[in-house]
Design a protein around this motif. Structure first.
Motif, PDB file in Angstrom:
ATOM      1  N   LEU A 144       4.424   1.599  12.612  1.00 21.80           N
ATOM      2  CA  LEU A 144       3.055   1.809  12.137  1.00 21.80           C
ATOM      3  C   LEU A 144       2.061   1.209  13.129  1.00 21.80           C
ATOM      4  CD1 LEU A 144       3.391   0.976   8.324  1.00 21.80           C
ATOM      5  CD2 LEU A 144       2.900   3.219   9.303  1.00 21.80           C
ATOM      6  N   ARG A 145       2.362   0.010  13.569  1.00 23.96           N
ATOM      7  CA  ARG A 145       1.464  -0.682  14.506  1.00 23.96           C
ATOM      8  C   ARG A 145       1.336   0.096  15.819  1.00 23.96           C
ATOM      9  NH1 ARG A 145       4.238  -4.961  15.111  1.00 23.96           N
ATOM     10  NH2 ARG A 145       3.550  -5.782  13.090  1.00 23.96           N
ATOM     11  N   ILE A 146       2.451   0.565  16.324  1.00 25.74           N
ATOM     12  CA  ILE A 146       2.432   1.315  17.587  1.00 25.74           C
ATOM     13  C   ILE A 146       1.617   2.597  17.443  1.00 25.74           C
ATOM     14  CG2 ILE A 146       3.876   2.654  19.180  1.00 25.74           C
ATOM     15  CD1 ILE A 146       6.100   0.569  18.690  1.00 25.74           C
ATOM     16  N   LEU A 147       1.846   3.318  16.355  1.00 19.36           N
ATOM     17  CA  LEU A 147       1.132   4.582  16.131  1.00 19.36           C
ATOM     18  C   LEU A 147      -0.368   4.367  15.973  1.00 19.36           C
ATOM     19  CD1 LEU A 147       3.656   6.241  13.650  1.00 19.36           C
ATOM     20  CD2 LEU A 147       3.093   7.072  15.960  1.00 19.36           C
ATOM     21  N   LEU A 148      -0.735   3.358  15.203  1.00 21.19           N
ATOM     22  CA  LEU A 148      -2.149   3.107  14.950  1.00 21.19           C
ATOM     23  C   LEU A 148      -2.848   2.555  16.188  1.00 21.19           C
ATOM     24  CD1 LEU A 148      -1.831   1.714  11.332  1.00 21.19           C
ATOM     25  CD2 LEU A 148      -2.938   3.853  12.009  1.00 21.19           C
ATOM     26  N   ASP A 149      -2.144   1.709  16.942  1.00 23.07           N
ATOM     27  CA  ASP A 149      -2.746   1.168  18.167  1.00 23.07           C
ATOM     28  C   ASP A 149      -2.937   2.232  19.235  1.00 23.07           C
ATOM     29  OD1 ASP A 149      -2.863  -1.286  16.997  1.00 23.07           O
ATOM     30  OD2 ASP A 149      -1.144  -2.154  18.063  1.00 23.07           O
ATOM     31  N   SER A 150      -2.224   3.336  19.096  1.00 26.70           N
ATOM     32  CA  SER A 150      -2.369   4.417  20.077  1.00 26.70           C
ATOM     33  C   SER A 150      -3.705   5.135  19.935  1.00 26.70           C
ATOM     34  CB  SER A 150      -1.235   5.441  19.911  1.00 26.70           C
ATOM     35  OG  SER A 150      -1.440   6.238  18.742  1.00 26.70           O
ATOM     36  N   HIS A 177      -5.407   8.415  12.269  1.00 25.99           N
ATOM     37  CA  HIS A 177      -6.251   7.576  11.414  1.00 25.99           C
ATOM     38  C   HIS A 177      -5.394   6.882  10.369  1.00 25.99           C
ATOM     39  CE1 HIS A 177      -9.338   6.396   8.493  1.00 25.99           C
ATOM     40  NE2 HIS A 177     -10.201   6.524   9.498  1.00 25.99           N
ATOM     41  N   VAL A 178      -5.699   5.629  10.108  1.00 27.43           N
ATOM     42  CA  VAL A 178      -4.895   4.834   9.174  1.00 27.43           C
ATOM     43  C   VAL A 178      -4.855   5.423   7.773  1.00 27.43           C
ATOM     44  CG1 VAL A 178      -6.817   3.304   8.527  1.00 27.43           C
ATOM     45  CG2 VAL A 178      -4.450   2.466   8.387  1.00 27.43           C
ATOM     46  N   ASP A 179      -5.909   6.165   7.380  1.00 26.97           N
ATOM     47  CA  ASP A 179      -5.959   6.747   6.032  1.00 26.97           C
ATOM     48  C   ASP A 179      -5.755   8.260   6.036  1.00 26.97           C
ATOM     49  OD1 ASP A 179      -6.382   4.400   4.510  1.00 26.97           O
ATOM     50  OD2 ASP A 179      -8.511   4.383   5.063  1.00 26.97           O
ATOM     51  N   CYS A 180      -5.025   8.789   7.029  1.00 27.73           N
ATOM     52  CA  CYS A 180      -4.766  10.226   7.040  1.00 27.73           C
ATOM     53  C   CYS A 180      -4.024  10.621   5.759  1.00 27.73           C
ATOM     54  CB  CYS A 180      -3.969  10.622   8.276  1.00 27.73           C
ATOM     55  SG  CYS A 180      -2.345   9.851   8.432  1.00 27.73           S
ATOM     56  N   LYS A 181      -4.354  11.793   5.230  1.00 25.41           N
ATOM     57  CA  LYS A 181      -3.793  12.217   3.949  1.00 25.41           C
ATOM     58  C   LYS A 181      -3.018  13.520   4.082  1.00 25.41           C
ATOM     59  CE  LYS A 181      -7.451  10.192   1.069  1.00 25.41           C
ATOM     60  NZ  LYS A 181      -8.422  10.473  -0.021  1.00 25.41           N
ATOM     61  N   ASP A 182      -2.045  13.700   3.186  1.00 28.32           N
ATOM     62  CA  ASP A 182      -1.401  15.006   3.085  1.00 28.32           C
ATOM     63  C   ASP A 182      -2.193  15.840   2.082  1.00 28.32           C
ATOM     64  OD1 ASP A 182      -0.687  14.238   0.525  1.00 28.32           O
ATOM     65  OD2 ASP A 182       1.452  14.037   0.951  1.00 28.32           O
ATOM     66  N   LYS A 183      -1.741  17.027   1.761  1.00 32.71           N
ATOM     67  CA  LYS A 183      -2.537  17.908   0.911  1.00 32.71           C
ATOM     68  C   LYS A 183      -2.692  17.374  -0.510  1.00 32.71           C
ATOM     69  CE  LYS A 183       0.881  21.039  -1.107  1.00 32.71           C
ATOM     70  NZ  LYS A 183       1.260  22.449  -1.307  1.00 32.71           N
ATOM     71  N   ALA A 229       4.829  -3.363   5.642  1.00 31.81           N
ATOM     72  CA  ALA A 229       4.088  -2.163   6.014  1.00 31.81           C
ATOM     73  C   ALA A 229       2.711  -2.167   5.353  1.00 31.81           C
ATOM     74  CB  ALA A 229       4.870  -0.919   5.602  1.00 31.81           C
ATOM     75  N   VAL A 230       2.656  -2.591   4.107  1.00 32.62           N
ATOM     76  CA  VAL A 230       1.370  -2.674   3.411  1.00 32.62           C
ATOM     77  C   VAL A 230       0.455  -3.653   4.138  1.00 32.62           C
ATOM     78  CG1 VAL A 230       0.225  -3.469   1.302  1.00 32.62           C
ATOM     79  CG2 VAL A 230       2.263  -2.025   1.148  1.00 32.62           C
ATOM     80  N   THR A 231       1.012  -4.791   4.523  1.00 33.72           N
ATOM     81  CA  THR A 231       0.236  -5.804   5.243  1.00 33.72           C
ATOM     82  C   THR A 231      -0.324  -5.256   6.548  1.00 33.72           C
ATOM     83  OG1 THR A 231       1.597  -7.580   4.283  1.00 33.72           O
ATOM     84  CG2 THR A 231       0.334  -8.100   6.275  1.00 33.72           C
ATOM     85  N   GLU A 232       0.516  -4.558   7.294  1.00 35.08           N
ATOM     86  CA  GLU A 232       0.085  -3.993   8.578  1.00 35.08           C
ATOM     87  C   GLU A 232      -1.023  -2.967   8.378  1.00 35.08           C
ATOM     88  OE1 GLU A 232      -0.406  -3.280  12.516  1.00 35.08           O
ATOM     89  OE2 GLU A 232       0.804  -4.878  11.610  1.00 35.08           O
ATOM     90  N   LEU A 233      -0.861  -2.093   7.390  1.00 35.21           N
ATOM     91  CA  LEU A 233      -1.857  -1.054   7.147  1.00 35.21           C
ATOM     92  C   LEU A 233      -3.188  -1.651   6.706  1.00 35.21           C
ATOM     93  CD1 LEU A 233       0.525   1.468   5.387  1.00 35.21           C
ATOM     94  CD2 LEU A 233      -0.725   1.911   7.516  1.00 35.21           C
ATOM     95  N   LEU A 234      -3.148  -2.656   5.865  1.00 36.27           N
ATOM     96  CA  LEU A 234      -4.379  -3.308   5.436  1.00 36.27           C
ATOM     97  C   LEU A 234      -5.047  -4.023   6.619  1.00 36.27           C
ATOM     98  CD1 LEU A 234      -3.229  -4.738   1.979  1.00 36.27           C
ATOM     99  CD2 LEU A 234      -4.898  -2.906   2.357  1.00 36.27           C
ATOM    100  N   HIS A 235      -4.239  -4.633   7.457  1.00 37.33           N
ATOM    101  CA  HIS A 235      -4.760  -5.294   8.656  1.00 37.33           C
ATOM    102  C   HIS A 235      -5.439  -4.282   9.580  1.00 37.33           C
ATOM    103  CE1 HIS A 235      -5.035  -8.118  11.986  1.00 37.33           C
ATOM    104  NE2 HIS A 235      -4.447  -7.229  12.777  1.00 37.33           N
ATOM    105  N   GLN A 236      -4.922  -3.055   9.559  1.00 37.43           N
ATOM    106  CA  GLN A 236      -5.476  -1.991  10.408  1.00 37.43           C
ATOM    107  C   GLN A 236      -6.655  -1.279   9.731  1.00 37.43           C
ATOM    108  OE1 GLN A 236      -4.569  -0.924  13.476  1.00 37.43           O
ATOM    109  NE2 GLN A 236      -2.520  -1.762  13.874  1.00 37.43           N
ATOM    110  N   GLY A 237      -7.056  -1.786   8.555  1.00 42.01           N
ATOM    111  CA  GLY A 237      -8.249  -1.246   7.895  1.00 42.01           C
ATOM    112  C   GLY A 237      -8.012  -0.179   6.849  1.00 42.01           C
ATOM    113  N   ALA A 238      -6.795  -0.039   6.348  1.00 43.36           N
ATOM    114  CA  ALA A 238      -6.513   0.980   5.326  1.00 43.36           C
ATOM    115  C   ALA A 238      -7.364   0.749   4.078  1.00 43.36           C
ATOM    116  CB  ALA A 238      -5.026   0.941   4.954  1.00 43.36           C
ATOM    117  N   ASP A 239      -7.779   1.830   3.462  1.00 41.01           N
ATOM    118  CA  ASP A 239      -8.597   1.784   2.243  1.00 41.01           C
ATOM    119  C   ASP A 239      -7.697   1.497   1.042  1.00 41.01           C
ATOM    120  OD1 ASP A 239     -10.301   2.142   0.117  1.00 41.01           O
ATOM    121  OD2 ASP A 239     -10.802   4.234   0.583  1.00 41.01           O
ATOM    122  N   SER A 240      -7.867   0.339   0.435  1.00 37.77           N
ATOM    123  CA  SER A 240      -7.016  -0.038  -0.694  1.00 37.77           C
ATOM    124  C   SER A 240      -7.300   0.783  -1.941  1.00 37.77           C
ATOM    125  CB  SER A 240      -7.196  -1.528  -1.018  1.00 37.77           C
ATOM    126  OG  SER A 240      -8.550  -1.802  -1.370  1.00 37.77           O
TER     127      SER A 240
END
Length: 328
Positions: A50-56, A60-66, A83-94
């Motif tokens: 997750l970190r590698i993908l987001l740092d690239s 977007h951290v909050d990309c959605k499926d349909k 994973a939750v911790t990493e996503l929140l650190h990367q700014g994910a919308d809780s």
């Protein structure tokens, strides 16, 4: 929560909310390969990927499926705290929601992951955020029997008297599913004992229908109305008699429920006679139910038992009538 998807043909057996199991399938038809990879990493709990993908910067951290599912929702549903911790650190919308209205907190509560729920709440998750049918994280925690999550959510402000669109409260859900300790916690926190669903069914009514005598006992002790009537005229005693729940009937009879003709035109003894529940018939007659009481169609429990070939019950009621007649 359940709809989590309710089976409303028999409303008593529906679950709550808008449930999506922890392993729900992702639908990525319109997403880029990077979006797909981010979702998969979240579902697997692979915080490093997750970190590698987001740092690239390619996704977007909050990309959605349909269906509106975000990586954070997937990670929370799977119980992957790193994973939750990493996503929140990367700014994910809780508070990001799926189309069903369910959030990451909802799925953390469903899975019993209080550590993740606490983390989400610390990052601004709305404790009573509700699904499209009104279910909150507290409801689904009550449904699945996660006591620590129930206590944790209430401590953080979850309302014990919130209700779904059909009127069902958390207490109703706990009663329906037979979770005694959760029911006690809700009562201790001010849950309304007789809060009814839109069809008139109360927590006592649903507990009686489901055969949860331990729940029935506790609700009656808390002051629940023994003759609380659903809109079709059935009381808890009538429903328990129809289902043959003898232990429930034993608890209800301690509080002197009505043994006469109910708003639905029948009595509890009529229900027992129709379904052939011999032990129930004995309990009710022993408590004073009349084998010759006529229902709205002018039929007695004895006649009903005969009509439906419930021979054992019919013979028992016939003997009771004979004894009563002889003593007159």
């Amino acid at each position: 929560m359940l709809r989590v998807s309710p089976r409303r043909s028999n409303q008593e057996e529906r679950l709550i909310g808008t449930r999506q199991p922890h392993g729900f399938n992702m639908s990525m038809k319109k997403e880029s390969p990077w979006d797909v990879e981010l979702h998969l990493a979240a579902a697997r709990g692979d915080a490093k990927r997750l970190r590698i993908l987001l740092d690239s910067g390619r996704v977007h951290v909050d990309c959605k499926d349909k269906d509106g599912t975000t990586p954070l929702i997937l990670a929370a549903a799977g119980g992957h705290i790193d994973a939750v911790t990493e996503l929140l650190h990367q700014g994910a919308d809780s508070n990001a929601k799926r189309l069903t209205g369910t959030t990451a907190l909802f799925f953390a509560a469903q899975g019993g992951y209080m550590d993740i729920a606490s983390l989400l709440l610390e990052h601004g998750a709305i404790v009573d955020s509700c699904s499209v049918d009104g279910g909150t994280p507290l409801f689904v925690a009550c449904q699945y029997g996660h006591l620590d999550v129930v206590e944790g959510l209430i401590e953080r402000g979850a309302s014990p008297n919130a209700h779904m669109k059909d009127g069902a409260t958390a207490l109703f859900i706990a009663a329906q599913n037979g979770h005694l300790r959760i029911l006690e916690v809700l009562l201790e926190r001010g849950a309304k004992t007789d809060a009814a669903r839109t069809d008139g069914a109360t927590p006592l009514w649903i507990a009686s229908q489901m055969g949860h005598d331990h729940i029935v006992r506790r609700l009656l002790k808390a002051g629940a109305k023994v003759d609380a009537t659903r809109h079709d005229g059935a009381t808890p005693l009538f429903k328990a008699a129809h289902k043959g729940h003898t232990a429930v009937i034993g608890e209800l009879l301690k509080y002197r429920p009505s043994l006469g003709v109910l708003p639905n035109g029948e009595s509890a003894l009529h229900a027992a006679a129709l379904t052939g529940h011999m032990t129930v018939a004995r309990q009710l007659v022993g408590a004073g139910a009349d084998p010759l009481l006529v229902n709205q169609e002018g039929i007695t429990p004895l006649q009903l038992a005969v009509r439906h070939s419930q021979t054992q019950v019919a013979n028992y009621l016939r003997d009771k009538v004979r004894v009563r007649t002889a003593s007159c």
